[in-house]
Design a protein around this motif. Structure first.
Motif, mmCIF file in Angstrom:
data_model
loop_
_atom_site.group_PDB
_atom_site.id
_atom_site.type_symbol
_atom_site.label_atom_id
_atom_site.label_comp_id
_atom_site.label_asym_id
_atom_site.label_seq_id
_atom_site.Cartn_x
_atom_site.Cartn_y
_atom_site.Cartn_z
ATOM 1 N N PRO A 16 7.776 6.857 -12.508
ATOM 2 C CA PRO A 16 8.928 5.611 -12.253
ATOM 3 C C PRO A 16 9.849 5.980 -11.159
ATOM 4 N N SER A 17 10.162 7.214 -10.914
ATOM 5 C CA SER A 17 11.181 7.358 -9.714
ATOM 6 C C SER A 17 10.482 6.817 -8.311
ATOM 7 N N LEU A 18 9.274 6.999 -8.197
ATOM 8 C CA LEU A 18 8.727 6.365 -6.883
ATOM 9 C C LEU A 18 8.843 4.922 -7.154
ATOM 10 N N GLY A 19 8.116 4.217 -8.262
ATOM 11 C CA GLY A 19 8.617 2.906 -8.445
ATOM 12 C C GLY A 19 9.895 2.246 -8.128
ATOM 13 N N PHE A 20 10.869 2.979 -8.856
ATOM 14 C CA PHE A 20 12.357 2.569 -8.731
ATOM 15 C C PHE A 20 12.768 2.711 -6.980
ATOM 16 N N ALA A 68 0.763 -1.201 0.070
ATOM 17 C CA ALA A 68 0.108 0.133 0.087
ATOM 18 C C ALA A 68 0.690 1.220 0.111
ATOM 19 N N GLY A 69 2.051 1.273 0.410
ATOM 20 C CA GLY A 69 3.012 2.455 0.599
ATOM 21 C C GLY A 69 3.132 3.068 -0.827
ATOM 22 N N PHE A 70 4.231 2.531 -1.249
ATOM 23 C CA PHE A 70 4.653 3.041 -2.556
ATOM 24 C C PHE A 70 3.631 2.887 -3.615
ATOM 25 N N MET A 71 2.882 1.993 -3.611
ATOM 26 C CA MET A 71 2.008 1.908 -4.559
ATOM 27 C C MET A 71 0.747 2.763 -4.689
ATOM 28 N N SER A 72 0.436 3.376 -3.410
ATOM 29 C CA SER A 72 -0.513 4.444 -3.381
ATOM 30 C C SER A 72 0.197 5.899 -3.771
ATOM 31 N N LEU A 73 1.380 5.676 -3.484
ATOM 32 C CA LEU A 73 2.025 7.050 -4.069
ATOM 33 C C LEU A 73 2.213 7.118 -5.730
ATOM 34 N N ALA A 98 8.967 -6.504 -4.785
ATOM 35 C CA ALA A 98 9.917 -5.454 -5.165
ATOM 36 C C ALA A 98 9.894 -4.646 -6.526
ATOM 37 N N LEU A 99 9.770 -5.444 -7.498
ATOM 38 C CA LEU A 99 9.847 -5.174 -8.965
ATOM 39 C C LEU A 99 8.079 -4.611 -9.386
ATOM 40 N N ILE A 100 7.251 -4.804 -8.768
ATOM 41 C CA ILE A 100 5.992 -4.371 -8.984
ATOM 42 C C ILE A 100 5.969 -3.184 -9.038
ATOM 43 N N THR A 101 6.276 -2.402 -8.002
ATOM 44 C CA THR A 101 6.403 -0.861 -8.038
ATOM 45 C C THR A 101 6.894 -0.312 -9.256
ATOM 46 N N THR A 102 8.043 -0.875 -9.887
ATOM 47 C CA THR A 102 8.771 -0.183 -10.821
ATOM 48 C C THR A 102 7.903 -0.497 -11.996
#
Length: 265
Positions: free
Chosen positions: A180-184, A71-76, A216-220
């Motif tokens: 993409p930066s947030l994903g990385f 939920a953290g970075f995916m929400s961002l 980890a790679l899903i966010t990217t």
């Protein structure tokens, strides 16, 4: 409706739509849970679940992957998508409403100026939307001045209109860069957490490594998808701005010709 109110309405609608789409549970899964009474019912439940996922297709898999990313970075990343889409939709609506048949409008201005006078032409410009009508109105305000002064006034006001058309585009480019930066960043943090899990478990088995790396790679992946979606909308917006700018330049030349003809008549 003002631009700020339009943006607020679009943001609220997108936020509610994406929230419901991501976090709502499909009704068909609850049906499977309610009939698990014996072995035969369990098989039926599995069949229904598989069918439900098959019907959902890419959408269901995409939603499940989104939830797996955390939920953290995916929400961002989702927030970048919502904000970027809100500005894109607002710009598309604004630019679409600004488009007119410039050649017909300039012909109408010339007829009004020749038959009914300057005030009638001004009224036509005031009642017509878009930057072409605005620069024509600005030129009509200075019609009795020298040609150089009229050109300077029209050129300056055209720059103002271009600035109005480009409002909000900087926020779109920011969202394109941030997604993409947030994903990385989410990927790096996820990999660190995966190594922590390996250290805690004291085992470097493929299952532990693969599970941590996948999340980890899903966010990217979602960050790149968000950037691609916004980039497509942004390029479409730029094409509309270029079209309107070309219309303004062509109309400004026609306007000066109309003024020269009117002064010599």
């Amino acid at each position: 409706m003002t631009r700020k109110n339009t943006l607020y309405s679009i943001l609220t609608t997108l936020f509610l739509f994406i929230s419901v789409s991501i976090f709502a549970q499909p009704d068909s899964l609850a049906v499977g849970d309610s009939i698990m009474l014996d072995d035969a019912a369990l098989e039926l439940s599995d069949t229904l679940t598989v069918d439900a996922l098959a019907e959902g297709g890419a959408y269901t898999q995409l939603k499940n992957k989104f939830l797996e990313g955390g939920a953290g970075f995916m929400s961002l990343v989702a927030l970048c998508l919502i904000v970027g889409l809100a500005f894109c939709i607002e710009r598309i609506i604004y630019l679409s409403l600004s488009e007119i048949n410039a050649k017909k409008f300039m012909s109408d201005v010339e007829k009004k100026l020749e038959t009914e006078g300057v005030e009638s032409a001004k009224t036509l410009c005031r009642n017509t939307r878009g930057p072409v009508a605005s620069i024509c109105y600005q030129g009509l305000l200075h019609i009795k001045e020298k040609t150089e002064d009229i050109e300077r006034s029209v050129s300056s006001y055209a720059s103002v209109q271009v600035g109005n058309m480009e409002k909000g585009c900087s926020w779109i480019t920011l969202c394109i860069a941030m997604a993409p930066s947030l994903g990385f960043l989410g990927t790096v943090i996820g990999m660190v957490m995966a190594f922590d899990n390996i250290e805690t478990a004291g085992d470097i088995s493929p299952t532990i490594v693969a599970a941590g790396m996948k999340v980890a790679l899903i966010t990217t992946i979602f960050g790149i998808i968000t950037a691609l979606i916004l980039q497509l909308f942004y390029n479409y917006i730029l094409s509309k701005i270029e079209h309107l700018t070309a219309q303004m330049e062509e109309s400004a030349i026609s306007l000066m010709d109309i003024f020269a003809k009117w002064k010599n008549s």
